[in-house]
Design an enzyme around this catalytic site. Structure first.
Site, mmCIF file in Angstrom:
data_model
loop_
_atom_site.group_PDB
_atom_site.id
_atom_site.type_symbol
_atom_site.label_atom_id
_atom_site.label_comp_id
_atom_site.label_asym_id
_atom_site.label_seq_id
_atom_site.Cartn_x
_atom_site.Cartn_y
_atom_site.Cartn_z
ATOM 1 N N ARG A 1 0.833 -1.211 0.000
ATOM 2 C CA ARG A 1 0.000 0.000 0.000
ATOM 3 C C ARG A 1 0.860 1.250 0.000
ATOM 4 O O ARG A 1 1.776 1.390 0.794
ATOM 5 C CB ARG A 1 -0.914 0.001 1.225
ATOM 6 C CG ARG A 1 -1.691 1.302 1.457
ATOM 7 C CD ARG A 1 -2.827 1.452 0.466
ATOM 8 N NE ARG A 1 -3.466 2.754 0.512
ATOM 9 C CZ ARG A 1 -4.550 3.046 1.204
ATOM 10 N NH1 ARG A 1 -5.126 2.123 1.942
ATOM 11 N NH2 ARG A 1 -5.069 4.243 1.148
ATOM 12 N N ARG B 1 -6.096 -0.313 -4.844
ATOM 13 C CA ARG B 1 -5.071 -0.498 -3.814
ATOM 14 C C ARG B 1 -4.906 -1.971 -3.457
ATOM 15 O O ARG B 1 -5.864 -2.737 -3.499
ATOM 16 C CB ARG B 1 -5.356 0.332 -2.582
ATOM 17 C CG ARG B 1 -6.676 0.093 -1.943
ATOM 18 C CD ARG B 1 -7.025 1.203 -0.972
ATOM 19 N NE ARG B 1 -7.294 2.422 -1.688
ATOM 20 C CZ ARG B 1 -8.463 3.029 -1.711
ATOM 21 N NH1 ARG B 1 -9.459 2.557 -1.024
ATOM 22 N NH2 ARG B 1 -8.647 4.115 -2.405
ATOM 23 N N ASP C 1 -6.134 -1.989 2.120
ATOM 24 C CA ASP C 1 -6.674 -0.876 2.888
ATOM 25 C C ASP C 1 -7.135 -1.460 4.212
ATOM 26 O O ASP C 1 -8.013 -2.323 4.233
ATOM 27 C CB ASP C 1 -7.833 -0.240 2.126
ATOM 28 C CG ASP C 1 -8.335 1.036 2.755
ATOM 29 O OD1 ASP C 1 -7.621 1.616 3.593
ATOM 30 O OD2 ASP C 1 -9.449 1.459 2.412
ATOM 31 N N ASP D 1 -8.596 -0.208 7.826
ATOM 32 C CA ASP D 1 -9.127 0.923 8.575
ATOM 33 C C ASP D 1 -9.480 0.495 9.989
ATOM 34 O O ASP D 1 -10.177 -0.510 10.185
ATOM 35 C CB ASP D 1 -10.393 1.471 7.894
ATOM 36 C CG ASP D 1 -10.098 2.076 6.537
ATOM 37 O OD1 ASP D 1 -9.038 2.718 6.392
ATOM 38 O OD2 ASP D 1 -10.919 1.901 5.628
#
Length: 167
Positions: free
Chosen positions: A79, A88, A91, A93
């Protein structure tokens, strides 16, 4: 121990990158609990479909260490955080860190994505249906039940254990 929930997504060799991220997360944090995996279109740009899921783990690490380790795992998966609104490799989060609330330049907890995106709320509601949103005081099952699903495309998929990693 603090219960942590994270959103995981990839649309570049997604089966291989999700598999790699899960392996690195287990090495860093121990046993993971994972939601079903969903395929869905990207939001905000054109590109291949994403694979998304939510994972949970318990940790004794503080918030800063967890956040840094998640960024390191994203980087290990290829990334580039400087590039936004594009495909991407990974990811990750941070959605929830216990019942902590925070909203500043570095981090938002609980993450607003929970209430905005079906590819976050649905897997979270399946993984932790009775858990309470720290700011709203409502369960994720209730929140998902009220989420508008018109035009929604979320397809449950199985992670391909043999998918090659290609960048």
């Amino acid at each position: 121990m603090t219960e942590v929930y994270i959103g995981i997504g990839s649309n570049v060799s997604p089966h291989a990158h999700v598999r790699l991220a899960l392996e690195l997360l287990e090495r860093s944090f121990g046993t993971l609990r994972c939601s079903p995996i969903y395929r869905c279109p990207p939001v905000g740009f054109e590109g291949a479909d994403f694979l998304n899921l939510v994972a949970a783990f318990e940790t004794e690490f503080d918030l800063d260490r967890v956040h840094t380790q998640l960024r390191d795992i994203e980087a290990a998966c290829g990334r580039d955080r400087a590039v936004r609104r594009t495909s991407r490799t990974m990811d990750i989060d941070l959605l929830l860190f216990g019942d902590r609330t925070q909203d500043d330049a570095t981090l938002q907890l609980p993450r607003a994505d929970i209430l905005e995106y079906p590819f976050v709320l649905r897997p979270l509601s399946e993984l932790a249906p009775a858990a309470i949103h720290p700011a709203l005081g409502r369960t994720y099952r209730e929140l998902w039940g009220e989420f508008g699903t018109a035009g929604l495309r979320l397809e449950a998929v199985t992670l391909d254990a043999e998918a090659p990693l290609a960048l």
